[in-house]
Design a protein around this motif. Structure first.
Motif, PDB file in Angstrom:
ATOM      1  N   GLN A  23     -14.471  42.601 -53.776  1.00  0.00           N
ATOM      2  CA  GLN A  23     -13.167  43.007 -53.248  1.00  0.00           C
ATOM      3  C   GLN A  23     -12.199  41.834 -53.263  1.00  0.00           C
ATOM      4  O   GLN A  23     -12.612  40.663 -53.223  1.00  0.00           O
ATOM      5  N   ALA A  24     -10.943  42.146 -53.314  1.00  0.00           N
ATOM      6  CA  ALA A  24      -9.925  41.108 -53.251  1.00  0.00           C
ATOM      7  C   ALA A  24     -10.122  40.251 -52.009  1.00  0.00           C
ATOM      8  O   ALA A  24     -10.414  40.761 -50.925  1.00  0.00           O
ATOM      9  N   LEU A  81     -10.373  35.702 -54.459  1.00  0.00           N
ATOM     10  CA  LEU A  81     -10.184  36.417 -55.724  1.00  0.00           C
ATOM     11  C   LEU A  81      -9.118  37.493 -55.599  1.00  0.00           C
ATOM     12  O   LEU A  81      -8.957  38.134 -54.548  1.00  0.00           O
ATOM     13  N   LYS A  82      -8.417  37.680 -56.700  1.00  0.00           N
ATOM     14  CA  LYS A  82      -7.336  38.657 -56.787  1.00  0.00           C
ATOM     15  C   LYS A  82      -7.651  39.652 -57.910  1.00  0.00           C
ATOM     16  O   LYS A  82      -8.380  39.321 -58.850  1.00  0.00           O
ATOM     17  N   THR A 108     -15.062  41.678 -61.836  1.00  0.00           N
ATOM     18  CA  THR A 108     -14.149  42.761 -61.491  1.00  0.00           C
ATOM     19  C   THR A 108     -13.753  42.621 -60.029  1.00  0.00           C
ATOM     20  O   THR A 108     -14.624  42.587 -59.157  1.00  0.00           O
ATOM     21  N   VAL A 109     -12.454  42.514 -59.791  1.00  0.00           N
ATOM     22  CA  VAL A 109     -11.942  42.361 -58.433  1.00  0.00           C
ATOM     23  C   VAL A 109     -11.170  43.617 -58.072  1.00  0.00           C
ATOM     24  O   VAL A 109     -10.169  43.939 -58.707  1.00  0.00           O
ATOM     25  N   SER A 110     -11.631  44.309 -57.053  1.00  0.00           N
ATOM     26  CA  SER A 110     -10.978  45.549 -56.629  1.00  0.00           C
ATOM     27  C   SER A 110      -9.959  45.258 -55.528  1.00  0.00           C
ATOM     28  O   SER A 110     -10.145  44.363 -54.708  1.00  0.00           O
ATOM     29  N   SER A 111      -8.908  46.055 -55.520  1.00  0.00           N
ATOM     30  CA  SER A 111      -7.839  45.849 -54.521  1.00  0.00           C
ATOM     31  C   SER A 111      -8.120  46.604 -53.239  1.00  0.00           C
ATOM     32  O   SER A 111      -9.015  47.424 -53.178  1.00  0.00           O
TER      33      SER A 111
END
Length: 122
Positions: free
Chosen positions: A12-13, A85-86, A119-122
């Motif tokens: 996650q972000a 992370l973004k 993979t970074v989820s918002s």
């Protein structure tokens, strides 16, 4: 020289990941070691690097203060610690071993790992 990258995943972000790149066939201290990334539909671009001599580090502006590259000569491995992370950090991350090419472009670089997906989820 063979490079084996791992450590990617879904986060996650705001979260963190640590990528590893194990080097075989040569010592990690023999090369400038770098991390590059390639987002879907985009070119591969420079993220971070550490010089073989002196351990100087370099980062692209968008990751300064969030990512840290390091090298463990005993384990023949390079790491990329990624914090805060973004979603825009989502990409396949590749490690690279090379001499001093005078720039951080991808042209002419010889040794690449197979890539690890972040993979970074918002």
């Amino acid at each position: 020289v063979q490079l084996q990258a791992c450590g990617g995943g879904l986060v996650q972000a705001g979260g963190s990941l640590r990528l590893s790149c194990a080097v075989s066939g040569q010592t990690v201290s023999s090369y400038d070691m770098g991390w590059f990334r390639q987002a879907p539909g985009e070119e591969r671009t420079f993220v971070a690097a550490i010089r073989r001599s002196g351990g100087y580090t370099y980062y692209t502006d968008s990751v300064k203060g969030r990512f840290t590259i390091s090298r463990d000569n005993a384990k023949n491995t390079v790491y990329l610690q990624m914090n805060s992370l973004k979603p825009e950090d989502t990409a396949v991350y590749y490690c690279n071993a090379d001499g001093d090419l005078g720039n951080w472009g991808t042209s002419g670089r010889r040794y690449w790992g197979q890539g690890t997906l972040v993979t970074v989820s918002s």
